[in-house]
Write a protein that holds these residues in place. Structure first.
Motif, PDB file in Angstrom:
ATOM      1  N   PRO A 861      41.146  44.694  38.097  1.00  0.00           N
ATOM      2  CA  PRO A 861      41.285  43.473  37.303  1.00  0.00           C
ATOM      3  C   PRO A 861      39.982  43.109  36.596  1.00  0.00           C
ATOM      4  CG  PRO A 861      42.100  43.183  39.552  1.00  0.00           C
ATOM      5  CD  PRO A 861      41.346  44.472  39.525  1.00  0.00           C
ATOM      6  N   VAL A 862      40.132  42.275  35.583  1.00  0.00           N
ATOM      7  CA  VAL A 862      38.981  41.777  34.841  1.00  0.00           C
ATOM      8  C   VAL A 862      38.424  40.557  35.561  1.00  0.00           C
ATOM      9  CG1 VAL A 862      38.210  40.815  32.628  1.00  0.00           C
ATOM     10  CG2 VAL A 862      39.917  42.656  32.683  1.00  0.00           C
ATOM     11  N   GLU A 863      37.131  40.439  35.637  1.00  0.00           N
ATOM     12  CA  GLU A 863      36.502  39.299  36.301  1.00  0.00           C
ATOM     13  C   GLU A 863      36.828  38.004  35.568  1.00  0.00           C
ATOM     14  OE1 GLU A 863      32.373  39.797  36.924  1.00  0.00           O
ATOM     15  OE2 GLU A 863      32.561  41.606  38.142  1.00  0.00           O
ATOM     16  N   GLU A 864      36.843  36.931  36.357  1.00  0.00           N
ATOM     17  CA  GLU A 864      37.100  35.570  35.870  1.00  0.00           C
ATOM     18  C   GLU A 864      38.513  35.408  35.330  1.00  0.00           C
ATOM     19  OE1 GLU A 864      34.102  34.456  33.120  1.00  0.00           O
ATOM     20  OE2 GLU A 864      32.477  34.583  34.596  1.00  0.00           O
ATOM     21  N   GLN A 865      39.419  36.294  35.748  1.00  0.00           N
ATOM     22  CA  GLN A 865      40.838  36.083  35.480  1.00  0.00           C
ATOM     23  C   GLN A 865      41.520  35.671  36.790  1.00  0.00           C
ATOM     24  OE1 GLN A 865      42.737  39.344  33.355  1.00  0.00           O
ATOM     25  NE2 GLN A 865      42.009  38.484  31.435  1.00  0.00           N
ATOM     26  N   PHE A 866      42.808  35.395  36.730  1.00  0.00           N
ATOM     27  CA  PHE A 866      43.578  34.936  37.895  1.00  0.00           C
ATOM     28  C   PHE A 866      42.841  33.771  38.567  1.00  0.00           C
ATOM     29  CE2 PHE A 866      44.733  39.466  37.490  1.00  0.00           C
ATOM     30  CZ  PHE A 866      46.096  39.332  37.345  1.00  0.00           C
ATOM     31  N   CYS A 867      42.341  32.856  37.765  1.00  0.00           N
ATOM     32  CA  CYS A 867      41.462  31.806  38.288  1.00  0.00           C
ATOM     33  C   CYS A 867      42.186  30.810  39.178  1.00  0.00           C
ATOM     34  CB  CYS A 867      40.769  31.077  37.133  1.00  0.00           C
ATOM     35  SG  CYS A 867      41.901  30.409  35.901  1.00  0.00           S
ATOM     36  N   VAL A 883      40.578  48.220  42.949  1.00  0.00           N
ATOM     37  CA  VAL A 883      39.208  47.715  42.967  1.00  0.00           C
ATOM     38  C   VAL A 883      39.262  46.215  42.721  1.00  0.00           C
ATOM     39  CG1 VAL A 883      36.911  47.847  41.922  1.00  0.00           C
ATOM     40  CG2 VAL A 883      38.347  49.906  42.071  1.00  0.00           C
ATOM     41  N   ALA A 884      38.821  45.439  43.706  1.00  0.00           N
ATOM     42  CA  ALA A 884      38.885  43.983  43.549  1.00  0.00           C
ATOM     43  C   ALA A 884      37.958  43.322  44.552  1.00  0.00           C
ATOM     44  CB  ALA A 884      40.312  43.480  43.752  1.00  0.00           C
ATOM     45  N   ASN A 885      37.508  42.098  44.225  1.00  0.00           N
ATOM     46  CA  ASN A 885      36.696  41.283  45.134  1.00  0.00           C
ATOM     47  C   ASN A 885      36.924  39.812  44.834  1.00  0.00           C
ATOM     48  OD1 ASN A 885      34.986  40.593  42.880  1.00  0.00           O
ATOM     49  ND2 ASN A 885      33.971  42.574  43.159  1.00  0.00           N
ATOM     50  N   GLU A 886      36.060  38.943  45.365  1.00  0.00           N
ATOM     51  CA  GLU A 886      36.270  37.507  45.229  1.00  0.00           C
ATOM     52  C   GLU A 886      36.141  37.024  43.787  1.00  0.00           C
ATOM     53  OE1 GLU A 886      31.840  37.930  45.850  1.00  0.00           O
ATOM     54  OE2 GLU A 886      33.695  38.916  46.497  1.00  0.00           O
ATOM     55  N   THR A 887      35.512  37.803  42.915  1.00  0.00           N
ATOM     56  CA  THR A 887      35.386  37.379  41.522  1.00  0.00           C
ATOM     57  C   THR A 887      36.676  37.584  40.736  1.00  0.00           C
ATOM     58  OG1 THR A 887      34.575  39.545  40.795  1.00  0.00           O
ATOM     59  CG2 THR A 887      32.935  37.934  41.546  1.00  0.00           C
ATOM     60  N   LYS A 902      51.498  54.567  48.775  1.00  0.00           N
ATOM     61  CA  LYS A 902      50.406  55.364  48.217  1.00  0.00           C
ATOM     62  C   LYS A 902      49.060  54.640  48.243  1.00  0.00           C
ATOM     63  CE  LYS A 902      53.399  57.962  45.049  1.00  0.00           C
ATOM     64  NZ  LYS A 902      53.625  58.361  43.631  1.00  0.00           N
ATOM     65  N   LEU A 903      49.079  53.355  48.460  1.00  0.00           N
ATOM     66  CA  LEU A 903      47.827  52.590  48.441  1.00  0.00           C
ATOM     67  C   LEU A 903      46.974  52.975  49.649  1.00  0.00           C
ATOM     68  CD1 LEU A 903      46.163  50.376  47.055  1.00  0.00           C
ATOM     69  CD2 LEU A 903      47.351  48.707  48.500  1.00  0.00           C
ATOM     70  N   LYS A 904      45.762  53.463  49.389  1.00  0.00           N
ATOM     71  CA  LYS A 904      44.924  54.006  50.456  1.00  0.00           C
ATOM     72  C   LYS A 904      44.202  52.930  51.265  1.00  0.00           C
ATOM     73  CE  LYS A 904      45.881  58.287  49.615  1.00  0.00           C
ATOM     74  NZ  LYS A 904      44.901  59.194  49.023  1.00  0.00           N
ATOM     75  N   SER A 908      37.594  45.976  50.297  1.00  0.00           N
ATOM     76  CA  SER A 908      36.842  45.188  51.281  1.00  0.00           C
ATOM     77  C   SER A 908      36.389  43.857  50.712  1.00  0.00           C
ATOM     78  CB  SER A 908      35.624  45.990  51.754  1.00  0.00           C
ATOM     79  OG  SER A 908      34.790  46.312  50.642  1.00  0.00           O
ATOM     80  N   GLY A 909      36.187  43.807  49.399  1.00  0.00           N
ATOM     81  CA  GLY A 909      35.765  42.564  48.766  1.00  0.00           C
ATOM     82  C   GLY A 909      36.795  41.465  48.855  1.00  0.00           C
ATOM     83  N   ILE A 910      38.060  41.844  49.104  1.00  0.00           N
ATOM     84  CA  ILE A 910      39.112  40.838  49.251  1.00  0.00           C
ATOM     85  C   ILE A 910      38.781  39.890  50.402  1.00  0.00           C
ATOM     86  CG2 ILE A 910      41.521  40.521  49.947  1.00  0.00           C
ATOM     87  CD1 ILE A 910      41.372  41.323  47.091  1.00  0.00           C
ATOM     88  N   GLY A 911      38.198  40.435  51.474  1.00  0.00           N
ATOM     89  CA  GLY A 911      37.876  39.604  52.632  1.00  0.00           C
ATOM     90  C   GLY A 911      36.832  38.548  52.342  1.00  0.00           C
TER      91      GLY A 911
END
Length: 967
Positions: A861-867, A883-887, A902-904, A908-911
């Protein structure tokens, strides 16, 4: 009290007639406006004149007079409107007959003229031509003229152009009906003035009730507030997850309202118990049950139920349950068992594989528990101690705040006088949380409670009655309406709100819609602990609710007493006495009732009741305004009598019609219509020009009927809920706008043109499904035009393809309006890179991506979206790397991943998202499960105990496709 709802309803009726563009009233408009002013005064008076202190019996009697007067006046008005419609239809029929006679005469005379006045040379030829062509010409002209007048008549019906004329005697009668309550109002004002304030005099007369109700009270509204059950819960954990490998039966026994169901629910939802068992299932049995309903409930709760199972016999359902449980460690909860027969009927369907399975029973009767397992010790619920009672009362009244010191001693007395019964404490807590926090009021309540609260269930009804008497007038009818639904019925909130609006319970507010106002009423009743929350949607809104048996018993008693509702079910006293309920008996209620019941609620649990009420047609001259048939299963009556000409609500959604009942189109006052039918609706449905909600289920699988184009001529329509149907596009130039339409679902293959969306400018909820070929040309559906629905908040798009396609080569182009809050996509196959369109939505709170909603192996995802996103669901998508994190999801609260084989791993950034509360994985790759558990461990190491991880692998090893990946 029904008086207030009756006056509100009468006010609605007068407003409809007198509103600009409403029914033409001539020549008595001014007198009707004067009548409306008097009704408005009564409405304001009742709002400010609650029965707080003083002579309650006198107040009830006086309010009953107002109620009866309002009923009588409204019936006179709506009957006149119905009469005008019937007269107009009669006039149309007479015109048709006269037109036919005229054309026959003209045809005869023309043939005679040709025969006698045309020259002899041409006479034979001309006469032959005329003889051939004249019938054609006559038929064409007759068809044209009749269609012209029929359409004109229907247009008048839709546009409410009937001329309603009240004669002087009728107007005077209406005024006398209202004026005769003038002395009543004076007496009530005198009573009110004598009791100047709410809390100045002790309450001498508390309402009482009689019979012993069923069930237990779930303490709390949204999240349960549990006080005093800590040791009980610990014992439940030990007994349910103990070392014993045999199938144990654990029974919780105690009186109604003591917290049996609450304890069972806490154990059932406990995270350790959820982790310990492979399968869990919950079913509420209650006094009136059927084995089939119990089996379906267990199959559904255990997530074994399929659509095909509904048609199976009881023996086949039992076999499905047994096979679904065998080999698994299961926990079965059977709540509120009243006799041993149901246990004897179902016990053999629970396999004993010596793997530590458990069955948890709740019952009021010790002998029932002992019959289930005489060797297992009973868990007997105890009353709360004084300290626990006080703690519970504080939590219900003050939440996390402390009790004011000046109220502490009185509050402890109130808690003590509740006798340690959680039900009594919670209900009184709900009452106190809404009322004045003055010492006088609390002291009066404490003094009266000491004399009415005992360990008897009947005494609890007195407390519940007290809570009902303290309800604001605007909430009483809404609360009594809960008796319409059967016992233990999960009530869809959307349906409840629409019924309240159709019944006229809601006082219009210029700044709020009827739906928003109804949600406020519902929230108020929930806060008072009179209605319980069953399920919430992903964004936290209440999806279903219910009412406890004790409270429903109170509703039923008061609804009968106030002539608010007549219920037909297997609990009616007349049934118990062996009296045959016939339609004639319904239309002529007992003599103690001065007026017939306004609402009829049928719970067709008994075939005899179905035959008596639905199959007969002897009911005539009924003043019923509502007919609701509510139950768990569809029924198949050969015919249904629909002669209630004043109906506003007709809910027959569980009744399967094989032929469209033409009587429905005569019910011009209908505001809510729900029924099941196996063909397309006729154009005459548009003659219901008052209709606000139309719920139509087509039960013939595989068919997709086309809705009549006349649906665009129903400007009052607010909610159109249909099984997949095609919505026609009006071809005429004149703009037909459904300006009030808020809900439209589920439409098949809708062409999303700008012209269509201009006709539904205020739509808030839309559901569309597309059944097309994988190579479909999406340009003709113009899905980009969705951006023009500027008020849309919920959108559901489902794409189903006629043949299986591993990859969608031509995915549709989508665009969404900015106000969108909930988005559900399935099958559209858009690339993950296109999710930037969704991520840019500034108000999106819930996103559900189901079965091939997106395609591709990687999503970053693009940062600062799904705000604003709070809930994210990924189900059956082919994602491999994420690939994702808190941003990327800064406010995410719940992450649910189902069948994403299929998702491996979970990033970790989700946490690190500070708002994250839950990660739930169902049937996912083992490495993804490991990554989720690692995230939880890391967060616990950082002191974050709020994050929960739920793992469910019930189909983990059964999926062949997954097995290939795993190995």
């Amino acid at each position: 009290m029904a008086a207030y709802s009756a006056v509100i309803s009468l006010s609605h009726t007068l407003d409809t007639i007198l509103a600009p563009g409403g029914l033409p009233i001539s020549p008595q408009r001014r007198k009707l406006e004067s009548l409306r002013d008097k009704v408005s005064f009564l409405q304001q008076f009742l709002e400010s004149s609650l029965r707080k202190t003083g002579d309650h019996a006198a107040a009830e009697s006086l309010e009953a007079k107002i109620r009866d007067a309002a009923f009588e006046a409204e019936d006179m008005i709506v009957s006149r409107t119905s009469y005008i419609v019937e007269v107009s239809e009669t006039k149309l029929l007479l015109f048709v007959l006269r037109s036919v006679m005229v054309f026959i005469f003209v045809n005869t005379m023309l043939q005679f003229a040709v025969k006698n006045f045309v020259s002899a040379a041409l006479q034979s030829v001309t006469f032959d031509v005329v003889r051939i062509l004249m019938p054609v010409v006559v038929i064409l002209n007759l068809t044209y003229l009749l269609s012209k007048y029929v359409m004109e008549f229907k247009t008048k019906a839709r546009n409410v152009k009937y001329e309603v004329q009240f004669n002087s005697q009728e107007i005077e009668a209406l005024h006398k009906i209202i004026e005769k309550v003038g002395s009543v109002v004076e007496k009530m004002i005198k009573i009110r003035d004598e009791s100047e304030a709410d809390d100045q005099k002790p309450m001498r007369n508390l309402s009482s009730a009689g019979s012993s109700p069923t069930g237990d009270f779930s303490v709390g509204s949204g999240k349960n507030v549990v006080v005093g059950f800590e040791s009980d819960l610990e014992e439940m954990r030990t007994r349910l997850t103990g070392a014993s490998s045999k199938r144990d039966i654990v029974s919780i026994v105690g009186m109604g309202g003591i917290g049996k169901t609450t304890l069972a629910r806490q154990a059932y939802d406990d995270s350790y118990i959820v982790y310990h068992f492979d399968t869990r299932a919950w079913v509420t049995v209650s006094q009136e049950y059927s084995l089939r309903q119990v089996l379906i409930g267990l199959l559904d709760s255990a997530k074994i139920l399929t659509e095909k199972m509904y048609d199976k016999r009881e023996e086949e359902l039992a076999d499905c349950l047994y096979k679904g449980l065998v080999g698994r460690r299961y926990l079965i909860v059977m709540d509120d068992i009243w006799d041993t027969q149901i246990w004897d009927a179902v016990r053999r369907f629970f396999p004993n594989d010596c793997n530590g399975s458990r069955i948890l029973l709740t019952t009021r009767l010790s002998d029932v528990a002992l019959c289930a397992d005489s060797f297992s010790p009973l868990h007997k619920m105890q009353f709360l101690k004084e300290g626990e009672s006080w703690n519970l009362l504080c939590k219900k009244v003050f939440g996390e705040k402390d009790c004011p010191r000046e109220l502490e001693d009185i509050g402890k007395a109130i808690a003590r006088n509740c006798g340690g019964l959680p039900l009594a404490i919670v209900v009184i807590g709900g009452l106190l949380s809404k009322e004045s926090r003055r010492q006088e009021y609390w002291r009066n309540l404490a003094e009266n409670l000491s004399s009415i609260v005992t360990k008897d269930d009947d005494q609890c009804l007195k407390i519940l009655g007290l809570s009902y008497n303290r309800l604001p007038q605007r909430l009483r009818a809404c609360f009594l309406y809960m008796a319409v639904f059967p016992e233990d019925y999960e009530i869809p909130v959307a349906k409840l709100i629409r019924l309240w609006a159709a019944e006229g319970f809601l006082k219009p507010n210029a700044s709020k819609s009827l739906e928003d106002l109804a949600e406020e009423y519902l929230d108020d009743l929930i806060e008072r602990n009179l209605i319980l929350v069953s399920k919430r949607s992903a964004n936290g809104k209440i999806r279903t609710c219910n009412i406890h048996d004790l409270l429903r018993n109170l509703c039923s008693r008061n609804a009968r007493k106030e002539k608010f509702l007549y219920m037909v079910n297997c609990k009616d006293n007349v049934l118990k006495q062996g009296v045959n309920i016939t339609p004639h008996r319904l239309s002529n209620p007992p003599r103690r009732l001065s007026i017939p019941p306004r609402r009829l609620s049928i719970h067709p649990d008994l075939l005899s009741i179905q035959s008596q009420i639905l199959y007969k047609s002897e009911i005539h001259n009924s003043s019923a305004h509502s007919l609701l048939c509510t139950g768990a299963r569809l029924i198949y009556p050969s015919c249904v009598y629909l002669g209630y000409r004043l109906l506003r609500v007709l809910d027959l959604i569980i009744v399967r019609f094989f032929h469209f009942p033409a009587e429905i189109t005569k019910l011009v006052h209908l505001r809510y219509l729900a029924f099941t039918y196996n063909e397309a609706l006729p154009p005459s449905i548009a003659e219901l020009w008052n209709l606000q909600t139309l719920v139509y289920h087509n039960w013939t699988f595989g068919k997709c009927p086309v809705f009549p184009v006349e649906i665009w001529m129903m400007p009052k329509l607010r909610h159109l809920c249909i099984t997949p149907c095609r919505l026609p596009v009006p071809q005429n130039v004149r703009m037909l706008v459904l300006g009030n339409l808020q809900t439209l679902s589920e439409v098949r293959n809708l062409r999303c043109s700008v012209d269509i969306f201009k006709r539904i400018p205020n739509l808030k909820e839309l559901g569309i499904s597309y059944e097309v070929s994988p190579s479909e040309n999406w340009s003709k559906y113009q899905l980009e035009a969705l951006v023009n629905l500027h008020q849309l908040e919920t959108l559901k798009l489902l794409f189903k393809y006629s043949s299986h396609a591993s990859e969608i080569v031509n995915p549709p182009k989508l665009a969404f309006p900015e106000k969108l809050k909930r988005l559900i996509l399935a099958g559209c196959g858009i690339p993950w890179s296109s999710m930037t369109i969704v991520g840019a939505l500034p108000n999106l709170e819930v996103l559900k991506l189901r079965k091939n909603a997106c395609q591709g192996i990687e999503w970053e995802p693009v940062e600062e979206q799904f705000c604003q996103l709070k809930h994210l669901l990924l189900e059956e998508v082919d994602l491999v790397q994420w690939v994702a994190n808190e941003t990327h999801f800064p406010r995410l609260q719940r992450l649910v991943i189902r069948s994403c084989y299929k998702l491996k791993e979970i990033p970790s950034g989700i946490g690190e998202i500070p708002t994250l509360e839950l990660i739930e994985l169902v049937d996912c790759h083992h490495s993804a499960v490991t990554s989720a558990e690692k995230i939880q461990e890391e967060q616990e190491g950082l002191g974050n105990e709020e994050l929960k991880v739920h793992i469910d692998l019930r189909r983990y090893f059964k999926n062949k496709f997954y097995s290939k990946i795993f190995h």
